[in-house]
Design a protein around this motif. Structure first.
Motif, PDB file in Angstrom:
ATOM      1  N   ARG A   1     -13.187  13.441  12.089  1.00 24.79           N
ATOM      2  CA  ARG A   1     -11.721  13.471  12.194  1.00 24.79           C
ATOM      3  C   ARG A   1     -11.035  14.327  11.137  1.00 24.79           C
TER       4      ARG A   1
ATOM      5  N   VAL B   1       0.446   3.749  -4.643  1.00 22.75           N
ATOM      6  CA  VAL B   1      -0.754   4.594  -4.741  1.00 22.75           C
ATOM      7  C   VAL B   1      -1.219   4.663  -6.202  1.00 22.75           C
TER       8      VAL B   1
ATOM      9  N   TYR C   1     -10.481   9.486  -5.771  1.00 20.23           N
ATOM     10  CA  TYR C   1      -9.940   9.615  -4.408  1.00 20.23           C
ATOM     11  C   TYR C   1      -8.606   8.892  -4.292  1.00 20.23           C
TER      12      TYR C   1
ATOM     13  N   GLN D   1     -13.422   6.474   3.915  1.00 24.80           N
ATOM     14  CA  GLN D   1     -14.844   6.221   4.169  1.00 24.80           C
ATOM     15  C   GLN D   1     -15.508   7.497   4.716  1.00 24.80           C
TER      16      GLN D   1
ATOM     17  N   ARG E   1     -18.927   0.378   0.194  1.00 24.36           N
ATOM     18  CA  ARG E   1     -19.288   0.860   1.543  1.00 24.36           C
ATOM     19  C   ARG E   1     -20.213   2.076   1.468  1.00 24.36           C
TER      20      ARG E   1
HETATM   21  C1  LIG Z   1      -8.741   3.503  -2.328  1.00 23.68           C
HETATM   22  C2  LIG Z   1      -8.163   3.894  -0.984  1.00 23.68           C
HETATM   23  C3  LIG Z   1      -8.376   5.384  -0.743  1.00 23.68           C
HETATM   24  C4  LIG Z   1      -8.865   3.102   0.111  1.00 23.68           C
HETATM   25  O1  LIG Z   1      -8.255   3.376   1.349  1.00 23.68           O
HETATM   26  P1  LIG Z   1      -8.750   2.642   2.689  1.00 23.68           P
HETATM   27  O2  LIG Z   1      -7.990   3.187   3.802  1.00 23.68           O
HETATM   28  O3  LIG Z   1      -8.766   1.161   2.461  1.00 23.68           O
HETATM   29  O4  LIG Z   1     -10.264   3.079   2.728  1.00 23.68           O
HETATM   30  P2  LIG Z   1     -11.160   3.508   3.932  1.00 23.68           P
HETATM   31  O5  LIG Z   1     -10.813   4.856   4.413  1.00 23.68           O
HETATM   32  O6  LIG Z   1     -12.554   3.307   3.479  1.00 23.68           O
HETATM   33  O7  LIG Z   1     -10.775   2.516   5.097  1.00 23.68           O
HETATM   34  C5  LIG Z   1     -11.406   1.283   5.193  1.00 23.68           C
HETATM   35  C6  LIG Z   1     -10.501   0.334   5.933  1.00 23.68           C
HETATM   36  O8  LIG Z   1     -10.089   0.945   7.170  1.00 23.68           O
HETATM   37  C7  LIG Z   1     -10.463   0.080   8.260  1.00 23.68           C
HETATM   38  N1  LIG Z   1     -10.718   0.961   9.422  1.00 23.68           N
HETATM   39  C8  LIG Z   1      -9.860   1.145  10.452  1.00 23.68           C
HETATM   40  N2  LIG Z   1     -10.346   2.044  11.302  1.00 23.68           N
HETATM   41  C9  LIG Z   1     -11.539   2.455  10.833  1.00 23.68           C
HETATM   42  C10 LIG Z   1     -12.508   3.383  11.270  1.00 23.68           C
HETATM   43  N3  LIG Z   1     -12.359   4.098  12.393  1.00 23.68           N
HETATM   44  N4  LIG Z   1     -13.624   3.573  10.515  1.00 23.68           N
HETATM   45  C11 LIG Z   1     -13.808   2.879   9.394  1.00 23.68           C
HETATM   46  N5  LIG Z   1     -12.901   1.973   8.907  1.00 23.68           N
HETATM   47  C12 LIG Z   1     -11.771   1.766   9.612  1.00 23.68           C
HETATM   48  C13 LIG Z   1     -11.625  -0.693   7.725  1.00 23.68           C
HETATM   49  O9  LIG Z   1     -11.807  -1.895   8.416  1.00 23.68           O
HETATM   50  C14 LIG Z   1     -11.209  -0.932   6.285  1.00 23.68           C
HETATM   51  O10 LIG Z   1     -10.253  -1.951   6.215  1.00 23.68           O
HETATM   52  P3  LIG Z   1     -10.463  -3.186   5.193  1.00 23.68           P
HETATM   53  O11 LIG Z   1     -10.580  -2.608   3.823  1.00 23.68           O
HETATM   54  O12 LIG Z   1      -9.233  -3.982   5.401  1.00 23.68           O
HETATM   55  O13 LIG Z   1     -11.729  -3.829   5.632  1.00 23.68           O
HETATM   56  C15 LIG Z   1      -6.635   3.576  -0.908  1.00 23.68           C
HETATM   57  O14 LIG Z   1      -6.457   2.200  -1.085  1.00 23.68           O
HETATM   58  C16 LIG Z   1      -5.827   4.333  -1.935  1.00 23.68           C
HETATM   59  O15 LIG Z   1      -5.526   5.515  -1.772  1.00 23.68           O
HETATM   60  N6  LIG Z   1      -5.426   3.631  -3.018  1.00 23.68           N
HETATM   61  C17 LIG Z   1      -4.595   4.239  -4.045  1.00 23.68           C
HETATM   62  C18 LIG Z   1      -5.343   5.242  -4.863  1.00 23.68           C
HETATM   63  C19 LIG Z   1      -6.479   4.606  -5.623  1.00 23.68           C
HETATM   64  O16 LIG Z   1      -6.349   3.509  -6.148  1.00 23.68           O
HETATM   65  N7  LIG Z   1      -7.586   5.339  -5.694  1.00 23.68           N
HETATM   66  C20 LIG Z   1      -8.750   4.904  -6.394  1.00 23.68           C
HETATM   67  C21 LIG Z   1      -8.576   5.168  -7.829  1.00 23.68           C
HETATM   68  S1  LIG Z   1     -10.124   4.902  -8.619  1.00 23.68           S
END
Ligand SMILES: CC(C)(COP(=O)(O)OP(=O)(O)OC[C@H]1O[C@@H](n2cnc3c(N)ncnc32)[C@H](O)[C@@H]1OP(=O)(O)O)[C@@H](O)C(=O)NCCC(=O)NCCS
Length: 187
Positions: free
Chosen positions: A11, A34, A98, A111, A147
């Motif tokens: 994607r 964020v 990230y 992910q 993950r």
């Molecule tokens: C950290 C961060 C990138 C995680 O984002 P995220 O969207 O939760 O991560 P992912 O892309 O791995 O998505 C996983 C979630 O999407 C869901 N999901 C929905 N559709 C999906 C698909 N097609 N494939 C996989 N997962 C999917 C999963 O179930 C999971 O949800 P859950 O955590 O509630 O179980 C985000 O929270 C962020 O930007 N935070 C602020 C910045 C930050 O803190 N960065 C890290 C500093 S160290």
């Protein structure tokens, strides 16, 4: 010659940052949600974005560090970034970081981006170990790492002071052999 690596996933397109990312790049880093667990406060001055983007582009081109723009393949929309930095050639290790803009959370985009970043790090850059330094309270970030097979290796108290607020580090690590074994298992 300037380095211009692009990675395509189901994607997403992960690409070198570009000046036209500036508004989205700023908006993401100006969002307190964020930035809640970042090692710097939310950005208030838009000029930071232009300056950091210029640094990121130069660093990418010289292969010093890589803050890939995470964009949606279908539309080209800028959604966030994933980075490989502090690469240490002799010890073949680096750190990852990230972030996604809030509308793109919970869709599995990071992910997908991190899977590609890890492949790039271990195969193309021939690294042996990756690290991530996160706030232990950042559960979304811990899940994103777990993950990918990272494990929590350490706890470093009071390692950061951001805007007068003291926070800890949870240090996560992933060895190439662990990553390879997981990949073989998944195949
Ligand atoms: C950290 C961060 C990138 C995680 O984002 P995220 O969207 O939760 O991560 P992912 O892309 O791995 O998505 C996983 C979630 O999407 C869901 N999901 C929905 N559709 C999906 C698909 N097609 N494939 C996989 N997962 C999917 C999963 O179930 C999971 O949800 P859950 O955590 O509630 O179980 C985000 O929270 C962020 O930007 N935070 C602020 C910045 C930050 O803190 N960065 C890290 C500093 S160290």
């Amino acid at each position: 010659m300037a380095y211009t690596k692009t990675i395509t996933t189901e994607r997403l397109i992960l690409r070198k940052p570009q000046p036209s990312d500036e508004a989205d790049f700023f908006a993401m880093h100006a969002d307190p949600e964020v930035m809640r667990y970042f090692s710097e406060p939310p950005w208030q001055d838009a000029s930071i974005a232009a300056r950091k983007l210029a640094e990121d582009i130069a660093a990418f081109e010289s292969e010093e560090f890589f803050r890939f723009a995470v964009t949606l393949k279908a539309t080209g929309e800028y959604m966030g970034s994933c980075s490989l930095f502090s690469e240490h050639r002799q010890n073949r290790r680096a750190e990852i970081g990230y972030a996604l803009a809030r509308p793109h959370w919970g869709k599995g985009y990071m992910q997908e981006a991190l899977s590609a970043l890890l492949e790039y790090a271990f195969i193309e850059r021939d690294l042996n170990r990756l690290e991530a330094d996160i706030d232990p309270l950042n559960t979304a970030s811990a899940s994103a790492l777990e993950r990918q097979g990272f494990s929590k290796e350490g706890f470093l108290p009071e390692r950061w002071i951001v805007g007068g607020h003291v926070s800890d580090t949870a240090l996560y690590g992933l060895l190439r052999r662990t990553w390879e074994a997981r990949r073989k298992g998944a195949a």
